[in-house]
Design an enzyme around this catalytic site. Sequence first.
Site, PDB file in Angstrom:
ATOM      1  N   ASP A   1      47.613   1.106 -21.194  1.00 27.40           N
ATOM      2  CA  ASP A   1      46.901   1.956 -20.233  1.00 27.40           C
ATOM      3  C   ASP A   1      45.956   2.947 -20.938  1.00 27.40           C
ATOM      4  O   ASP A   1      45.774   2.879 -22.167  1.00 27.40           O
ATOM      5  CB  ASP A   1      47.965   2.686 -19.384  1.00 27.40           C
ATOM      6  CG  ASP A   1      47.557   2.853 -17.932  1.00 27.40           C
ATOM      7  OD1 ASP A   1      46.353   2.885 -17.658  1.00 27.40           O
ATOM      8  OD2 ASP A   1      48.461   2.973 -17.084  1.00 27.40           O
TER       9      ASP A   1
ATOM     10  N   ASP B   1      43.443   1.626  -9.433  1.00 28.67           N
ATOM     11  CA  ASP B   1      44.650   0.963  -8.923  1.00 28.67           C
ATOM     12  C   ASP B   1      44.485   0.425  -7.500  1.00 28.67           C
ATOM     13  O   ASP B   1      43.947   1.097  -6.629  1.00 28.67           O
ATOM     14  CB  ASP B   1      45.822   1.957  -8.932  1.00 28.67           C
ATOM     15  CG  ASP B   1      46.223   2.352 -10.343  1.00 28.67           C
ATOM     16  OD1 ASP B   1      45.534   1.959 -11.312  1.00 28.67           O
ATOM     17  OD2 ASP B   1      47.230   3.070 -10.467  1.00 28.67           O
TER      18      ASP B   1
HETATM   19  C1  GLA Z   1      47.949   3.660 -14.203  1.00 31.18           C
HETATM   20  C2  GLA Z   1      47.752   2.147 -14.099  1.00 31.18           C
HETATM   21  C3  GLA Z   1      48.766   1.575 -13.119  1.00 31.18           C
HETATM   22  C4  GLA Z   1      50.186   1.906 -13.575  1.00 31.18           C
HETATM   23  C5  GLA Z   1      50.337   3.420 -13.767  1.00 31.18           C
HETATM   24  C6  GLA Z   1      51.659   3.770 -14.436  1.00 31.18           C
HETATM   25  O1  GLA Z   1      47.638   4.291 -13.017  1.00 31.18           O
HETATM   26  O2  GLA Z   1      46.445   1.848 -13.678  1.00 31.18           O
HETATM   27  O3  GLA Z   1      48.600   0.173 -12.984  1.00 31.18           O
HETATM   28  O4  GLA Z   1      50.440   1.225 -14.780  1.00 31.18           O
HETATM   29  O5  GLA Z   1      49.298   3.963 -14.571  1.00 31.18           O
HETATM   30  O6  GLA Z   1      51.808   5.145 -14.679  1.00 31.18           O
END
Ligand code: GLA
Length: 379
Positions: free
Chosen positions: A125, A182
């Site tokens: 990430d 997301d």
């Molecule tokens: C980010 C990523 C998500 C998830 C969260 C976890 O927002 O884009 O897909 O992995 O972190 O904290």
Amino acid sequence: MLAATPPMGWNSWNTFGPRIDEAVVRETADAFVETGLKDAGYEYVVIDDLWEADERVDGRLTWDGEKFPAGIPALAEYVHGKGLKFGIYSCAGSHTCAGKPAGYGYEEIDARTFAEWGVDFLKYDFCYLPPGVDGIGLYRRMGQALRAGGREILFSICEWGGMKPWEWAASVGGHMWRTTGDINDSWKSIMDIGFDRQLGLHAYAGPGRWNDPDMLVVGMRGEGNVARGGCTDAEYRTHFALWCLLASPLMIGCDVRKMDDATRELLTNPRLIAVNQDPLGRQGYRVGQMWWGGQRGEVWAKPLADASVAVGLFHLGDRDRQRLTVPWESIGIDRHRPCLVEDLWSGEELGEFRVDYSTVVPGHDAAMLRVVPRNGPQG
Ligand code: GLA
């Protein structure tokens, strides 16, 4: 080649978020086998954020002992024992997005640790980057550390699309890269991420390197960590059809231990999965758009290895049913060429057509077709 076709599996985040533990992961691996997901091609069982302990021990990451009392290596072994692969999550910054210790400055030791634990897939990430640090350089470092770590690990880059990862992620070792922020379990999110934000990215994908429009919300039905009201069956069909045409990784986000029949049938549809997993590895793209009274229809096409073309006819409007058409010329086929048309939802052969094919599609739903040019002289 690793990820020669788009990776398929499950990730804990969409449904479980912070409520992930080893029982969920074990039961998910069991469900992969029992429900036919494994036979359909789903392979990776991936734990997202919040598996980590709050602090490193002797410089090494370790797991939250309350959630994972038997430990991550034992869990990886359990998943491997089912004939599946095991994935985990970390982050390029000093902390994960949920605030746990992460990879910045520890890339080599973390890559070695993951290899020792039996990890096959790393989602990496982009939170908590120290100011002024070159983000692409951090992904390059982890890509190199993974290669040096002694185990084949699929590298899933989660930079959210801000720095155009389609231009550099494969060159630092990434096998897939998120193209957007997301997803959530709503029609609005599917429209935004799927239909509006993937345009123009198809030339960057191919065997070993995939655009990732985020994990599936199919079957969440408004429950879980990224629930925002949920979607109808038609909306989940549209979502799955588009992700298959996009040659997207198919990472399931619902609770597969509790899938209803409609969800299981959709996620395991062998004809849709064959489109996604087609060995040519071309990402589909939009070939037509039409408007009527403020409503929108779209046609997307994905060329397949056997010279047929997968086609999605999408009615993105709310109202009524609409007749949507795919002209042969829009998908690169001579208009006079007779083509067999197959309904990919059912497998039914719809007949032989010239020039185009059209069918009526209800609001928020999709027709999925395969157009197979007939060989031989054209009549
Ligand atoms: C980010 C990523 C998500 C998830 C969260 C976890 O927002 O884009 O897909 O992995 O972190 O904290």
